[in-house]
Motif scaffolding. Sequence first.
Motif, PDB file in Angstrom:
ATOM      1  N   GLU A   1     -10.916  -4.458  -6.421  1.00  0.00           N
ATOM      2  CA  GLU A   1     -10.710  -3.996  -4.994  1.00  0.00           C
ATOM      3  C   GLU A   1     -10.705  -2.497  -5.027  1.00  0.00           C
ATOM      4  OE1 GLU A   1      -8.558  -5.987  -2.002  1.00  0.00           O
ATOM      5  OE2 GLU A   1      -8.663  -7.912  -3.228  1.00  0.00           O
ATOM      6  N   VAL A   2      -9.373  -2.244  -6.140  1.00  0.00           N
ATOM      7  CA  VAL A   2      -9.222  -0.553  -6.344  1.00  0.00           C
ATOM      8  C   VAL A   2     -10.414  -0.116  -6.985  1.00  0.00           C
ATOM      9  CG1 VAL A   2      -7.629   0.960  -7.214  1.00  0.00           C
ATOM     10  CG2 VAL A   2      -6.698  -1.136  -5.892  1.00  0.00           C
ATOM     11  N   GLU A   3     -10.913  -0.535  -7.979  1.00  0.00           N
ATOM     12  CA  GLU A   3     -11.881  -0.153  -8.383  1.00  0.00           C
ATOM     13  C   GLU A   3     -13.257   0.370  -7.692  1.00  0.00           C
ATOM     14  OE1 GLU A   3     -12.474  -2.851 -11.539  1.00  0.00           O
ATOM     15  OE2 GLU A   3     -10.056  -2.609 -12.191  1.00  0.00           O
ATOM     16  N   ALA A   4     -13.606  -0.588  -6.844  1.00  0.00           N
ATOM     17  CA  ALA A   4     -14.500  -0.535  -5.899  1.00  0.00           C
ATOM     18  C   ALA A   4     -14.388   0.565  -5.028  1.00  0.00           C
ATOM     19  CB  ALA A   4     -14.796  -1.843  -5.182  1.00  0.00           C
ATOM     20  N   ALA A   5     -13.174   0.883  -4.452  1.00  0.00           N
ATOM     21  CA  ALA A   5     -12.702   2.065  -3.583  1.00  0.00           C
ATOM     22  C   ALA A   5     -12.647   3.240  -4.277  1.00  0.00           C
ATOM     23  CB  ALA A   5     -11.310   1.670  -3.049  1.00  0.00           C
ATOM     24  N   LEU A   6     -12.418   3.303  -5.796  1.00  0.00           N
ATOM     25  CA  LEU A   6     -12.575   4.381  -6.413  1.00  0.00           C
ATOM     26  C   LEU A   6     -14.045   4.840  -6.615  1.00  0.00           C
ATOM     27  CD1 LEU A   6      -9.759   4.197  -9.052  1.00  0.00           C
ATOM     28  CD2 LEU A   6      -9.599   5.783  -7.166  1.00  0.00           C
ATOM     29  N   CYS A   7     -14.774   4.078  -6.701  1.00  0.00           N
ATOM     30  CA  CYS A   7     -16.118   4.206  -6.947  1.00  0.00           C
ATOM     31  C   CYS A   7     -17.109   4.511  -5.491  1.00  0.00           C
ATOM     32  CB  CYS A   7     -16.751   2.947  -7.731  1.00  0.00           C
ATOM     33  SG  CYS A   7     -16.377   3.042  -9.484  1.00  0.00           S
ATOM     34  N   SER A   8     -16.446   4.126  -4.437  1.00  0.00           N
ATOM     35  CA  SER A   8     -17.193   4.203  -3.319  1.00  0.00           C
ATOM     36  C   SER A   8     -17.148   5.576  -2.684  1.00  0.00           C
ATOM     37  CB  SER A   8     -16.640   3.453  -2.009  1.00  0.00           C
ATOM     38  OG  SER A   8     -15.341   4.236  -1.577  1.00  0.00           O
ATOM     39  N   GLU A   9     -18.313   5.902  -1.621  1.00  0.00           N
ATOM     40  CA  GLU A   9     -18.452   7.391  -0.887  1.00  0.00           C
ATOM     41  C   GLU A   9     -17.218   7.775  -0.466  1.00  0.00           C
ATOM     42  OE1 GLU A   9     -21.215   7.262   2.566  1.00  0.00           O
ATOM     43  OE2 GLU A   9     -21.202   5.231   2.047  1.00  0.00           O
ATOM     44  N   PHE A  10     -16.160   6.776  -0.066  1.00  0.00           N
ATOM     45  CA  PHE A  10     -14.923   7.111   0.785  1.00  0.00           C
ATOM     46  C   PHE A  10     -13.614   7.412  -0.246  1.00  0.00           C
ATOM     47  CE2 PHE A  10     -17.553   4.290   3.132  1.00  0.00           C
ATOM     48  CZ  PHE A  10     -17.778   5.271   4.382  1.00  0.00           C
ATOM     49  N   SER A  11     -13.781   7.518  -1.582  1.00  0.00           N
ATOM     50  CA  SER A  11     -13.032   7.561  -2.665  1.00  0.00           C
ATOM     51  C   SER A  11     -12.178   8.629  -2.333  1.00  0.00           C
ATOM     52  CB  SER A  11     -13.683   7.724  -4.103  1.00  0.00           C
ATOM     53  OG  SER A  11     -14.378   8.984  -4.231  1.00  0.00           O
ATOM     54  N   GLY A  12     -12.423  10.007  -1.767  1.00  0.00           N
ATOM     55  CA  GLY A  12     -11.568  10.866  -1.476  1.00  0.00           C
ATOM     56  C   GLY A  12     -10.798  10.625  -0.359  1.00  0.00           C
ATOM     57  N   SER A  13     -11.216   9.906   0.492  1.00  0.00           N
ATOM     58  CA  SER A  13     -10.197   9.605   1.650  1.00  0.00           C
ATOM     59  C   SER A  13      -9.037   8.563   1.044  1.00  0.00           C
ATOM     60  CB  SER A  13     -10.947   8.764   2.575  1.00  0.00           C
ATOM     61  OG  SER A  13     -10.173   8.594   3.526  1.00  0.00           O
ATOM     62  N   PHE A  14      -9.477   7.807   0.137  1.00  0.00           N
ATOM     63  CA  PHE A  14      -8.556   6.656  -0.607  1.00  0.00           C
ATOM     64  C   PHE A  14      -7.653   7.320  -1.337  1.00  0.00           C
ATOM     65  CE2 PHE A  14      -7.796   4.176  -4.445  1.00  0.00           C
ATOM     66  CZ  PHE A  14      -6.923   3.407  -3.873  1.00  0.00           C
ATOM     67  N   LEU A  15      -8.012   8.524  -2.397  1.00  0.00           N
ATOM     68  CA  LEU A  15      -7.117   9.098  -3.173  1.00  0.00           C
ATOM     69  C   LEU A  15      -6.014  10.027  -2.224  1.00  0.00           C
ATOM     70  CD1 LEU A  15      -9.801  10.120  -5.737  1.00  0.00           C
ATOM     71  CD2 LEU A  15      -7.801   8.679  -6.298  1.00  0.00           C
ATOM     72  N   GLU A  16      -6.606  10.470  -1.127  1.00  0.00           N
ATOM     73  CA  GLU A  16      -5.618  11.400  -0.245  1.00  0.00           C
ATOM     74  C   GLU A  16      -4.426  10.383   0.147  1.00  0.00           C
ATOM     75  OE1 GLU A  16      -5.895  14.298   3.543  1.00  0.00           O
ATOM     76  OE2 GLU A  16      -7.735  13.129   2.954  1.00  0.00           O
ATOM     77  N   GLN A  17      -4.543   9.120   0.396  1.00  0.00           N
ATOM     78  CA  GLN A  17      -3.820   8.212   1.201  1.00  0.00           C
ATOM     79  C   GLN A  17      -3.032   7.315   0.184  1.00  0.00           C
ATOM     80  OE1 GLN A  17      -5.153   6.806   4.867  1.00  0.00           O
ATOM     81  NE2 GLN A  17      -6.987   7.513   4.099  1.00  0.00           N
ATOM     82  N   MET A  18      -3.493   7.282  -1.305  1.00  0.00           N
ATOM     83  CA  MET A  18      -3.381   6.362  -2.137  1.00  0.00           C
ATOM     84  C   MET A  18      -1.576   6.286  -2.531  1.00  0.00           C
ATOM     85  SD  MET A  18      -4.433   6.135  -5.952  1.00  0.00           S
ATOM     86  CE  MET A  18      -3.968   7.761  -6.273  1.00  0.00           C
ATOM     87  N   TYR A  19      -0.948   7.073  -2.525  1.00  0.00           N
ATOM     88  CA  TYR A  19       0.522   7.214  -2.936  1.00  0.00           C
ATOM     89  C   TYR A  19       1.397   7.142  -1.630  1.00  0.00           C
ATOM     90  CZ  TYR A  19      -0.424   7.524  -7.833  1.00  0.00           C
ATOM     91  OH  TYR A  19      -0.618   7.212  -9.017  1.00  0.00           O
ATOM     92  N   GLY A  20       2.427   6.354  -1.815  1.00  0.00           N
ATOM     93  CA  GLY A  20       3.537   6.238  -0.881  1.00  0.00           C
ATOM     94  C   GLY A  20       4.470   4.863  -1.396  1.00  0.00           C
ATOM     95  N   ASN A  21       5.442   4.861  -0.890  1.00  0.00           N
ATOM     96  CA  ASN A  21       6.432   3.424  -1.359  1.00  0.00           C
ATOM     97  C   ASN A  21       6.220   2.398  -0.374  1.00  0.00           C
ATOM     98  OD1 ASN A  21       6.966   5.213  -3.565  1.00  0.00           O
ATOM     99  ND2 ASN A  21       9.000   5.705  -2.966  1.00  0.00           N
ATOM    100  N   ARG A  22       5.324   2.502   0.392  1.00  0.00           N
ATOM    101  CA  ARG A  22       5.237   1.400   1.581  1.00  0.00           C
ATOM    102  C   ARG A  22       3.770   1.148   1.547  1.00  0.00           C
ATOM    103  NH1 ARG A  22       9.977   1.766   1.139  1.00  0.00           N
ATOM    104  NH2 ARG A  22      11.493   1.665   3.003  1.00  0.00           N
ATOM    105  N   PRO A  23       3.279  -0.313   1.480  1.00  0.00           N
ATOM    106  CA  PRO A  23       4.442  -1.547   1.626  1.00  0.00           C
ATOM    107  C   PRO A  23       5.103  -1.574   0.247  1.00  0.00           C
ATOM    108  CG  PRO A  23       2.256  -2.422   1.528  1.00  0.00           C
ATOM    109  CD  PRO A  23       1.993  -0.832   1.610  1.00  0.00           C
ATOM    110  N   ARG A  24       6.320  -2.269   0.094  1.00  0.00           N
ATOM    111  CA  ARG A  24       6.899  -2.261  -1.076  1.00  0.00           C
ATOM    112  C   ARG A  24       6.536  -3.747  -1.782  1.00  0.00           C
ATOM    113  NH1 ARG A  24      11.590   0.997  -1.572  1.00  0.00           N
ATOM    114  NH2 ARG A  24      12.491  -0.035  -3.142  1.00  0.00           N
ATOM    115  N   ARG A  25       6.122  -4.504  -1.108  1.00  0.00           N
ATOM    116  CA  ARG A  25       5.506  -5.808  -1.687  1.00  0.00           C
ATOM    117  C   ARG A  25       3.907  -6.106  -1.280  1.00  0.00           C
ATOM    118  NH1 ARG A  25       6.286 -11.703  -0.021  1.00  0.00           N
ATOM    119  NH2 ARG A  25       7.385 -11.028   1.611  1.00  0.00           N
TER     120      ARG A  25
END
Length: 271
Positions: free
Chosen positions: A136-160
Amino acid sequence: MATYAIGDLQGCHAEFVELLDRLSFDPRRDQLWLAGDLVNRGPESLACLREVMALGNAAEVVLGNHDLHLLAVARGGARLKRRDTLEDILQAADTNALLDWLQSRSLLVRQGEWLMSHAGIPPQWSIEQAEQRAGEVEAALCSEFSGSFLEQMYGNRPRRFKPKLEGVDRLRAIVNTLTRMRFIDAEGRLDFDAKEGLDCAPAGYAAWFQYPRDDNPLLLFGHWAALAGTTPGSRVRAEALDTGCVWGDSLTALNLDTGQRISVPSHQTVS
Protein backbone atom coordinates in the motif's frame (compact mmCIF):
# COMPACT_ATOMS: atom_id res chain seq x y z
CA MET A 1 26.38 -17.86 -5.63
CA ALA A 2 25.86 -16.28 -2.23
CA THR A 3 23.27 -13.94 -0.72
CA TYR A 4 24.42 -11.37 1.82
CA ALA A 5 22.35 -9.05 4.00
CA ILE A 6 23.90 -5.77 5.15
CA GLY A 7 22.62 -3.26 7.66
CA ASP A 8 22.42 0.52 7.57
CA LEU A 9 25.07 2.17 5.38
CA GLN A 10 24.10 5.73 6.32
CA GLY A 11 26.62 7.29 3.97
CA CYS A 12 29.56 5.06 4.97
CA HIS A 13 30.70 4.43 1.41
CA ALA A 14 34.34 3.55 2.04
CA GLU A 15 33.37 0.84 4.50
CA PHE A 16 30.73 -0.48 2.09
CA VAL A 17 33.28 -0.87 -0.71
CA GLU A 18 35.75 -2.47 1.69
CA LEU A 19 33.11 -4.95 2.88
CA LEU A 20 32.16 -5.90 -0.68
CA ASP A 21 35.84 -6.53 -1.37
CA ARG A 22 36.08 -8.73 1.74
CA LEU A 23 33.11 -10.74 0.47
CA SER A 24 34.57 -11.00 -3.05
CA PHE A 25 31.10 -9.88 -4.06
CA ASP A 26 30.33 -10.40 -7.75
CA PRO A 27 27.04 -8.84 -8.94
CA ARG A 28 26.95 -11.28 -11.85
CA ARG A 29 26.76 -14.16 -9.40
CA ASP A 30 25.88 -12.97 -5.90
CA GLN A 31 22.90 -11.19 -4.36
CA LEU A 32 22.92 -8.34 -1.86
CA TRP A 33 20.08 -7.43 0.52
CA LEU A 34 20.31 -3.97 2.06
CA ALA A 35 18.16 -3.19 5.11
CA GLY A 36 17.58 0.50 4.34
CA ASP A 37 19.03 3.80 5.53
CA LEU A 38 21.49 3.95 2.68
CA VAL A 39 21.92 7.65 3.37
CA ASN A 40 22.32 10.34 6.03
CA ARG A 41 24.54 11.07 9.03
CA GLY A 42 27.63 9.65 7.31
CA PRO A 43 29.97 11.55 4.96
CA GLU A 44 29.23 9.97 1.55
CA SER A 45 25.50 9.53 1.09
CA LEU A 46 25.64 10.38 -2.60
CA ALA A 47 28.35 7.78 -3.26
CA CYS A 48 26.39 5.11 -1.36
CA LEU A 49 23.25 5.79 -3.36
CA ARG A 50 25.12 5.66 -6.67
CA GLU A 51 27.03 2.51 -5.68
CA VAL A 52 23.90 0.58 -4.74
CA MET A 53 21.90 1.80 -7.73
CA ALA A 54 24.70 0.68 -10.04
CA LEU A 55 24.39 -2.89 -8.72
CA GLY A 56 21.07 -3.19 -10.55
CA ASN A 57 19.21 -6.43 -10.01
CA ALA A 58 22.00 -7.77 -7.81
CA ALA A 59 20.77 -5.56 -4.95
CA GLU A 60 17.45 -5.83 -3.10
CA VAL A 61 16.81 -2.68 -1.09
CA VAL A 62 14.15 -1.76 1.44
CA LEU A 63 13.46 1.82 2.43
CA GLY A 64 14.52 3.05 5.85
CA ASN A 65 13.38 6.12 7.76
CA HIS A 66 16.39 8.16 6.58
CA ASP A 67 15.74 7.22 2.95
CA LEU A 68 12.13 8.32 3.33
CA HIS A 69 13.30 11.52 5.03
CA LEU A 70 15.43 12.29 1.98
CA LEU A 71 12.41 11.80 -0.28
CA ALA A 72 10.27 13.96 2.00
CA VAL A 73 12.85 16.78 1.88
CA ALA A 74 13.35 16.56 -1.87
CA ARG A 75 9.76 15.98 -2.93
CA GLY A 76 7.48 16.57 0.05
CA GLY A 77 8.50 19.97 1.35
CA ALA A 78 10.14 18.71 4.55
CA ARG A 79 13.12 20.59 5.99
CA LEU A 80 16.63 19.34 6.45
CA LYS A 81 17.57 18.66 10.07
CA ARG A 82 20.70 19.98 11.74
CA ARG A 83 22.57 16.66 11.59
CA ASP A 84 21.51 15.69 8.07
CA THR A 85 24.20 15.03 5.47
CA LEU A 86 22.00 14.97 2.38
CA GLU A 87 23.03 18.15 0.59
CA ASP A 88 25.34 16.34 -1.84
CA ILE A 89 22.43 14.27 -3.13
CA LEU A 90 20.09 17.25 -3.39
CA GLN A 91 22.68 19.20 -5.40
CA ALA A 92 23.90 16.36 -7.65
CA ALA A 93 23.45 16.47 -11.41
CA ASP A 94 21.76 13.05 -11.28
CA THR A 95 19.47 13.90 -8.36
CA ASN A 96 16.23 13.10 -10.13
CA ALA A 97 17.43 9.72 -11.39
CA LEU A 98 18.66 8.78 -7.92
CA LEU A 99 15.45 9.90 -6.23
CA ASP A 100 13.28 8.15 -8.81
CA TRP A 101 15.18 4.92 -8.18
CA LEU A 102 14.96 5.30 -4.39
CA GLN A 103 11.26 6.14 -4.49
CA SER A 104 10.55 2.92 -6.40
CA ARG A 105 12.10 0.71 -3.71
CA SER A 106 10.04 -1.54 -1.45
CA LEU A 107 9.42 -1.49 2.30
CA LEU A 108 9.67 -5.25 2.47
CA VAL A 109 11.52 -7.98 0.59
CA ARG A 110 10.68 -11.66 0.84
CA GLN A 111 12.34 -14.76 -0.58
CA GLY A 112 11.28 -18.11 0.81
CA GLU A 113 11.68 -17.98 4.58
CA TRP A 114 13.75 -14.77 4.46
CA LEU A 115 11.89 -11.54 5.11
CA MET A 116 13.55 -8.14 5.40
CA SER A 117 12.23 -4.73 6.41
CA HIS A 118 14.09 -1.81 7.90
CA ALA A 119 12.80 -1.99 11.48
CA GLY A 120 11.21 -5.46 11.66
CA ILE A 121 7.75 -7.05 11.53
CA PRO A 122 5.42 -6.80 14.54
CA PRO A 123 4.05 -10.10 15.86
CA GLN A 124 0.48 -8.87 15.36
CA TRP A 125 1.01 -8.94 11.56
CA SER A 126 1.11 -12.10 9.52
CA ILE A 127 3.66 -12.20 6.73
CA GLU A 128 0.89 -11.84 4.18
CA GLN A 129 -0.49 -8.79 6.00
CA ALA A 130 2.98 -7.25 6.17
CA GLU A 131 3.45 -7.73 2.43
CA GLN A 132 0.04 -6.27 1.64
CA ARG A 133 0.53 -3.24 3.88
CA ALA A 134 4.02 -2.56 2.56
CA GLY A 135 2.51 -2.70 -0.92
CA GLU A 136 0.00 0.00 0.00
CA VAL A 137 2.81 2.40 0.85
CA GLU A 138 4.78 1.45 -2.26
CA ALA A 139 1.71 2.20 -4.39
CA ALA A 140 1.33 5.59 -2.72
CA LEU A 141 4.99 6.42 -3.38
CA CYS A 142 4.56 5.56 -7.05
CA SER A 143 1.27 7.42 -7.51
CA GLU A 144 0.70 10.88 -8.93
CA PHE A 145 -0.15 11.98 -5.38
CA SER A 146 3.19 10.89 -3.91
CA GLY A 147 4.22 14.47 -3.11
CA SER A 148 1.12 14.97 -0.98
CA PHE A 149 1.77 11.67 0.80
CA LEU A 150 5.43 12.54 1.47
CA GLU A 151 4.35 15.89 2.89
CA GLN A 152 2.07 14.18 5.43
CA MET A 153 4.02 10.96 5.96
CA TYR A 154 5.71 11.64 9.27
CA GLY A 155 4.19 12.04 12.70
CA ASN A 156 3.74 9.91 15.81
CA ARG A 157 0.00 9.41 15.42
CA PRO A 158 -1.55 6.93 15.22
CA ARG A 159 0.81 4.99 17.48
CA ARG A 160 -0.74 1.62 16.58
CA PHE A 161 -1.87 0.20 13.27
CA LYS A 162 -5.53 -0.80 13.15
CA PRO A 163 -7.13 -2.46 10.13
CA LYS A 164 -9.91 0.13 10.06
CA LEU A 165 -7.48 3.01 9.53
CA GLU A 166 -7.80 4.82 6.22
CA GLY A 167 -5.98 7.38 4.11
CA VAL A 168 -2.78 9.03 5.29
CA ASP A 169 -3.25 7.83 8.88
CA ARG A 170 -3.18 4.23 7.65
CA LEU A 171 -0.13 4.77 5.45
CA ARG A 172 1.69 6.65 8.23
CA ALA A 173 1.04 3.82 10.69
CA ILE A 174 2.47 1.31 8.21
CA VAL A 175 5.55 3.45 7.55
CA ASN A 176 6.18 3.96 11.25
CA THR A 177 5.85 0.26 11.99
CA LEU A 178 8.12 -0.94 9.21
CA THR A 179 10.77 1.79 9.47
CA ARG A 180 10.75 3.22 13.02
CA MET A 181 9.70 0.38 15.34
CA ARG A 182 11.84 -0.66 18.29
CA PHE A 183 9.77 -1.13 21.45
CA ILE A 184 6.09 -2.05 21.30
CA ASP A 185 3.44 -3.12 23.79
CA ALA A 186 1.38 -6.30 23.58
CA GLU A 187 -1.11 -4.62 21.24
CA GLY A 188 1.56 -3.35 18.85
CA ARG A 189 1.56 0.25 20.07
CA LEU A 190 4.87 1.94 19.17
CA ASP A 191 7.17 3.87 21.49
CA PHE A 192 9.08 6.59 19.63
CA ASP A 193 11.29 7.87 22.45
CA ALA A 194 13.48 4.97 23.62
CA LYS A 195 16.28 4.42 21.11
CA GLU A 196 19.10 2.84 23.09
CA GLY A 197 19.56 -0.74 24.30
CA LEU A 198 16.99 -3.15 25.67
CA ASP A 199 17.42 -1.88 29.23
CA CYS A 200 15.74 1.39 28.27
CA ALA A 201 12.39 -0.25 27.46
CA PRO A 202 9.48 1.81 28.83
CA ALA A 203 7.16 0.16 31.35
CA GLY A 204 4.79 -2.21 29.58
CA TYR A 205 6.93 -2.34 26.43
CA ALA A 206 9.47 -4.80 25.04
CA ALA A 207 11.50 -5.16 21.86
CA TRP A 208 9.26 -6.27 19.02
CA PHE A 209 11.25 -9.50 18.60
CA GLN A 210 10.68 -10.45 22.25
CA TYR A 211 7.05 -11.27 21.49
CA PRO A 212 6.20 -14.70 19.99
CA ARG A 213 4.79 -15.26 16.51
CA ASP A 214 2.52 -17.98 15.16
CA ASP A 215 4.91 -18.60 12.24
CA ASN A 216 8.67 -18.92 11.96
CA PRO A 217 10.22 -16.81 9.18
CA LEU A 218 13.76 -15.48 9.37
CA LEU A 219 13.26 -11.76 9.99
CA LEU A 220 16.09 -9.47 8.88
CA PHE A 221 16.20 -5.87 10.07
CA GLY A 222 18.46 -2.88 10.61
CA HIS A 223 17.58 0.43 12.26
CA TRP A 224 18.66 -0.39 15.83
CA ALA A 225 22.39 0.21 16.14
CA ALA A 226 22.35 -0.05 19.93
CA LEU A 227 21.68 -3.79 19.62
CA ALA A 228 25.13 -4.23 18.04
CA GLY A 229 23.83 -7.00 15.80
CA THR A 230 22.27 -9.08 18.60
CA THR A 231 18.68 -9.91 19.61
CA PRO A 232 18.78 -10.88 23.32
CA GLY A 233 15.64 -12.56 24.59
CA SER A 234 14.25 -13.03 21.10
CA ARG A 235 11.22 -15.29 20.79
CA VAL A 236 11.36 -15.31 17.01
CA ARG A 237 14.08 -15.95 14.45
CA ALA A 238 15.46 -12.45 13.94
CA GLU A 239 18.82 -11.16 12.73
CA ALA A 240 19.86 -7.61 13.60
CA LEU A 241 22.00 -6.18 10.81
CA ASP A 242 22.82 -2.64 11.95
CA THR A 243 26.16 -2.74 13.76
CA GLY A 244 26.60 1.03 14.03
CA CYS A 245 29.08 1.86 11.29
CA VAL A 246 28.12 5.53 11.24
CA TRP A 247 28.63 5.64 15.03
CA GLY A 248 32.19 4.32 14.85
CA ASP A 249 31.58 0.58 15.25
CA SER A 250 31.43 -1.66 12.17
CA LEU A 251 29.60 -2.57 8.97
CA THR A 252 28.47 -6.19 8.85
CA ALA A 253 27.27 -8.63 6.20
CA LEU A 254 25.34 -11.77 7.08
CA ASN A 255 25.69 -14.69 4.69
CA LEU A 256 22.10 -15.90 4.49
CA ASP A 257 23.16 -19.30 3.22
CA THR A 258 25.68 -20.12 5.95
CA GLY A 259 24.85 -17.75 8.82
CA GLN A 260 28.41 -16.39 8.87
CA ARG A 261 28.92 -12.73 9.71
CA ILE A 262 31.71 -10.69 8.13
CA SER A 263 32.51 -7.19 9.40
CA VAL A 264 34.82 -4.32 8.62
CA PRO A 265 35.63 -1.58 11.13
CA SER A 266 34.16 1.88 10.78
CA HIS A 267 36.30 4.72 9.48
CA GLN A 268 34.12 7.28 11.24
CA THR A 269 35.30 9.39 14.14
CA VAL A 270 32.44 10.13 16.52
CA SER A 271 32.85 13.05 18.88
